[in-house]
Scaffold this motif. Structure first.
Motif, short mmCIF file in Angstrom:
data_model
loop_
_atom_site.label_atom_id
_atom_site.label_comp_id
_atom_site.label_asym_id
_atom_site.label_seq_id
_atom_site.Cartn_x
_atom_site.Cartn_y
_atom_site.Cartn_z
N GLU A 231 0.87 -1.21 0.00
CA GLU A 231 0.20 0.07 -0.15
C GLU A 231 0.74 1.27 0.01
O GLU A 231 0.46 2.45 -0.50
CB GLU A 231 -0.91 0.05 1.28
CG GLU A 231 -2.07 -1.01 0.86
CD GLU A 231 -2.85 -1.17 2.21
OE1 GLU A 231 -2.44 -0.50 3.33
OE2 GLU A 231 -3.89 -1.85 2.34
N THR A 232 2.02 1.01 0.81
CA THR A 232 2.93 2.23 0.58
C THR A 232 3.36 2.69 -0.83
O THR A 232 3.79 3.68 -1.41
CB THR A 232 4.09 2.00 1.54
OG1 THR A 232 3.38 1.81 2.95
CG2 THR A 232 5.09 3.24 1.67
N ILE A 233 3.81 1.44 -1.52
CA ILE A 233 4.52 1.46 -2.84
C ILE A 233 3.37 2.34 -3.62
O ILE A 233 3.63 3.06 -4.44
CB ILE A 233 4.61 0.08 -3.48
CG1 ILE A 233 6.04 -0.33 -2.67
CG2 ILE A 233 4.78 0.38 -4.81
CD1 ILE A 233 6.58 -1.71 -3.05
N ILE A 234 2.09 1.47 -3.55
CA ILE A 234 0.92 2.18 -4.29
C ILE A 234 0.72 3.52 -3.98
O ILE A 234 0.47 4.54 -5.06
CB ILE A 234 -0.25 1.38 -4.07
CG1 ILE A 234 -0.31 0.15 -4.55
CG2 ILE A 234 -1.72 2.18 -4.93
CD1 ILE A 234 -1.49 -0.91 -4.16
N GLN A 235 0.57 4.21 -2.74
CA GLN A 235 0.39 5.64 -2.46
C GLN A 235 1.50 6.42 -3.07
O GLN A 235 1.30 7.34 -3.73
CB GLN A 235 0.27 5.70 -1.12
CG GLN A 235 0.10 6.92 -0.41
CD GLN A 235 -1.27 7.67 -1.12
OE1 GLN A 235 -2.26 6.82 -1.30
NE2 GLN A 235 -1.52 8.96 -1.31
N GLN A 236 2.66 6.03 -2.66
CA GLN A 236 4.06 6.74 -3.37
C GLN A 236 4.02 7.01 -4.77
O GLN A 236 4.23 8.06 -5.41
CB GLN A 236 5.18 5.95 -3.21
CG GLN A 236 5.66 6.02 -1.54
CD GLN A 236 6.93 5.31 -0.99
OE1 GLN A 236 7.43 4.54 -2.14
NE2 GLN A 236 7.35 5.44 -0.03
N ARG A 237 3.52 5.89 -5.61
CA ARG A 237 3.28 5.92 -7.03
C ARG A 237 2.26 6.66 -7.54
O ARG A 237 2.25 7.80 -8.33
CB ARG A 237 3.24 4.40 -7.74
CG ARG A 237 3.60 4.41 -9.30
CD ARG A 237 5.06 4.91 -9.56
NE ARG A 237 5.21 5.23 -10.95
CZ ARG A 237 6.34 5.78 -11.38
NH1 ARG A 237 7.19 6.31 -10.57
NH2 ARG A 237 6.52 6.01 -12.56
N ARG A 238 1.22 6.85 -6.61
CA ARG A 238 0.07 7.63 -7.27
C ARG A 238 0.41 9.00 -6.96
O ARG A 238 0.07 9.74 -7.99
CB ARG A 238 -1.07 7.39 -6.13
CG ARG A 238 -2.45 7.69 -6.65
CD ARG A 238 -3.63 7.67 -5.38
NE ARG A 238 -3.75 6.14 -5.23
CZ ARG A 238 -4.77 5.40 -6.22
NH1 ARG A 238 -5.53 6.28 -6.98
NH2 ARG A 238 -4.99 4.42 -5.85
N GLU A 239 1.08 9.28 -5.90
CA GLU A 239 1.51 10.78 -5.62
C GLU A 239 2.49 11.31 -6.71
O GLU A 239 2.35 12.49 -7.26
CB GLU A 239 2.04 10.97 -4.15
CG GLU A 239 0.97 10.65 -3.19
CD GLU A 239 1.85 10.94 -1.77
OE1 GLU A 239 3.10 10.74 -1.46
OE2 GLU A 239 0.95 10.63 -0.95
N ALA A 240 3.37 10.30 -7.05
CA ALA A 240 4.15 10.72 -8.14
C ALA A 240 3.56 11.12 -9.51
O ALA A 240 3.94 11.86 -10.19
CB ALA A 240 5.37 9.62 -8.32
N LEU A 241 2.46 10.17 -9.90
CA LEU A 241 1.85 10.58 -10.99
C LEU A 241 1.07 11.79 -11.01
O LEU A 241 0.88 12.23 -12.00
CB LEU A 241 0.97 9.13 -11.37
CG LEU A 241 1.31 7.93 -11.74
CD1 LEU A 241 0.43 6.90 -11.97
CD2 LEU A 241 2.12 8.20 -13.19
N ILE A 242 0.46 12.11 -9.98
CA ILE A 242 -0.21 13.15 -9.77
C ILE A 242 0.61 14.34 -9.90
O ILE A 242 0.45 15.60 -10.43
CB ILE A 242 -1.11 13.42 -8.34
CG1 ILE A 242 -2.15 12.26 -8.38
CG2 ILE A 242 -1.75 14.56 -8.24
CD1 ILE A 242 -2.80 12.00 -6.95
N ASN A 243 1.87 14.46 -9.25
CA ASN A 243 2.79 15.39 -9.30
C ASN A 243 3.57 15.62 -10.66
O ASN A 243 4.22 16.80 -10.76
CB ASN A 243 3.71 15.30 -7.95
CG ASN A 243 3.10 15.43 -6.76
OD1 ASN A 243 1.99 16.20 -6.43
ND2 ASN A 243 3.39 14.66 -5.68
N ASP A 244 3.67 14.53 -11.20
CA ASP A 244 4.53 14.60 -12.65
C ASP A 244 3.73 14.72 -13.82
O ASP A 244 3.82 13.76 -14.33
CB ASP A 244 5.63 13.47 -12.41
CG ASP A 244 6.58 13.50 -13.67
OD1 ASP A 244 6.73 14.37 -14.17
OD2 ASP A 244 7.11 12.35 -13.91
N GLN A 245 3.00 15.82 -13.94
CA GLN A 245 2.39 15.65 -15.27
C GLN A 245 3.04 15.76 -16.31
O GLN A 245 2.55 15.25 -17.49
CB GLN A 245 1.40 17.11 -15.23
CG GLN A 245 0.35 16.94 -13.89
CD GLN A 245 -0.79 15.91 -14.08
OE1 GLN A 245 -0.90 15.72 -15.23
NE2 GLN A 245 -1.22 15.44 -12.86
#
Length: 362
Positions: free
Chosen positions: A103-117
């Motif tokens: 879940e930590t990996i998923i959350q980190q990747r989700r945040e990276a996708l949101i921040n890295d348009q």
């Protein structure tokens, strides 16, 4: 792969040419780094943090599941919790550790996708990677952006897929690579031939990156890997459920029956493999590009077969090629330490580790 480069650095202090080393823990952490970076698009640096709780949780959970597998009464969850409450509590705690990790990996990747348009736009535009090929999205990125009937996948849906790939993507390949390196250390003629092929295809520069085309040209290494998988299949037993009545050797097996297939014994069948207990990579030379080795299409099935076969078998072979060739470019493998004592813990392991000696290759 970055994971194998770090692995080589971790092994350097142990390469004195005379002290046996259990290489399995190092291989396991390297495989975890590789699957996290390639499939999940996330760096977890497991090799720099060898006490990672996730690794220990996976190891202990598989032991518990194996125990439940061989005790039919413990396969029933409520009965398992009634008869072995402490073990059930331990299992729940370990699974919680594994879920928190993914879940930590998923959350980190989700945040990276949101921040890295900008990164998303480059990927959509077909940005090329270092090898001049179109950059592909990591599996986790695909899951995060996927929809079913117009609705995004839930966190639980994504976590289940990530759990599967993280577990199967590092535990089975750890077993496969460790046994293969062990066999190479015990067969100097095989090792010498491998080094000749590696130097011919990759050159003598130990630091240069390897391309997909070059990995595909390592034909003898593929034979060695296939032979090691034949003798030491990471998943030695698989199960199937019959959806219809089936006749086997004159006996009718009714629909609904659970059927276990002993891959470990099947791959040592003298009917299909001459000298079945000997390590002979040359038996695969004539059909190195095929997954079947004998007249019968299901004689060689270390990755299972049919619609339920291993979805990651091509990735696994490439990962093994990359990691094993990287190891051999830096070290000579020596036949030191005890012989492995094989045991089944969902994945084929050795009770006493996977020992060999290392000597820096000049």
């Amino acid at each position: 792969m970055l994971g194998s480069a770090v692995m080589v650095q971790q092994l350097q202090p142990h390469a004195d040419g005379k002290t046996p080393l259990n290489i399995f823990p190092t291989i396991c952490l390297a495989a975890l780094d590789i699957i996290a970076e390639t499939a999940m698009g996330t760096k977890i640096n497991a090799q720099m943090h060898p006490d990672l709780p996730y690794v220990r949780a996976v190891f202990e959970v598989t032991n518990i599941m194996t125990t439940r597998f061989i005790k039919p009464w413990e396969r029933i969850d409520w009965l398992f919790r009634l008869l072995a409450p402490k073990l059930a509590q331990k299992q729940d705690a370990l699974i919680k550790t594994m879920h928190e990790f993914t879940e930590t990996i998923i959350q980190q990747r989700r945040e990276a996708l949101i921040n890295d348009q900008q990164g998303q736009q480059k990927a959509a535009a077909g940005e090329l990677d270092d090898l001049g090929q179109k950059r592909r999205m990591a599996l986790l990125d695909v899951l995060l952006q996927s929809n079913i009937d117009g609705a995004p996948l839930s966190n639980e849906d994504i976590r289940e897929e990530v759990d599967t790939f993280m577990f199967e993507g590092h535990d089975t390949t750890s077993s496969g690579m460790s046994f293969c390196l062990y066999e190479i250390s015990r067969h100097p003629q095989v090792q010498e031939r491998l080094i000749n092929e590696i130097e011919q295809v990759l050159g003598k520069d130990k630091q240069r990156s390897v391309t997909l085309r070059e990995l595909n040209e390592l034909k003898y290494l593929e034979c060695v890997i296939k032979e090691s998988l034949r003798l030491h299949p990471p998943v030695p037993i698989i199960g199937r459920n019959f959806s219809e009545d089936v006749e086997i050797r004159g006996k009718r097996i009714p629909a609904g029956t659970n059927y276990s297939i002993g891959i470990y014994m099947l791959l040592r069948d003298a009917k299909y493999f001459e000298s079945p207990d000997e390590f002979k990579p040359e038996r695969f030379l004539n059909d190195v590009d095929d997954t079947t080795t004998q007249a019968h299409p299901y004689a060689y099935i270390p990755f299972s077969a049919g619609p339920r076969n291993c979805i990651g078998q091509k990735f696994a072979i490439l990962e093994m090629k990359s990691t094993i060739s990287k190891t051999l470019r830096h070290f000579e493998l020596l036949p030191l330490g005890p012989e492995p004592i094989c045991t089944l813990s969902l994945v084929l392991r050795s009770k006493n580790g996977m020992h060999m000696g290392l000597r820096p290759r000049s």
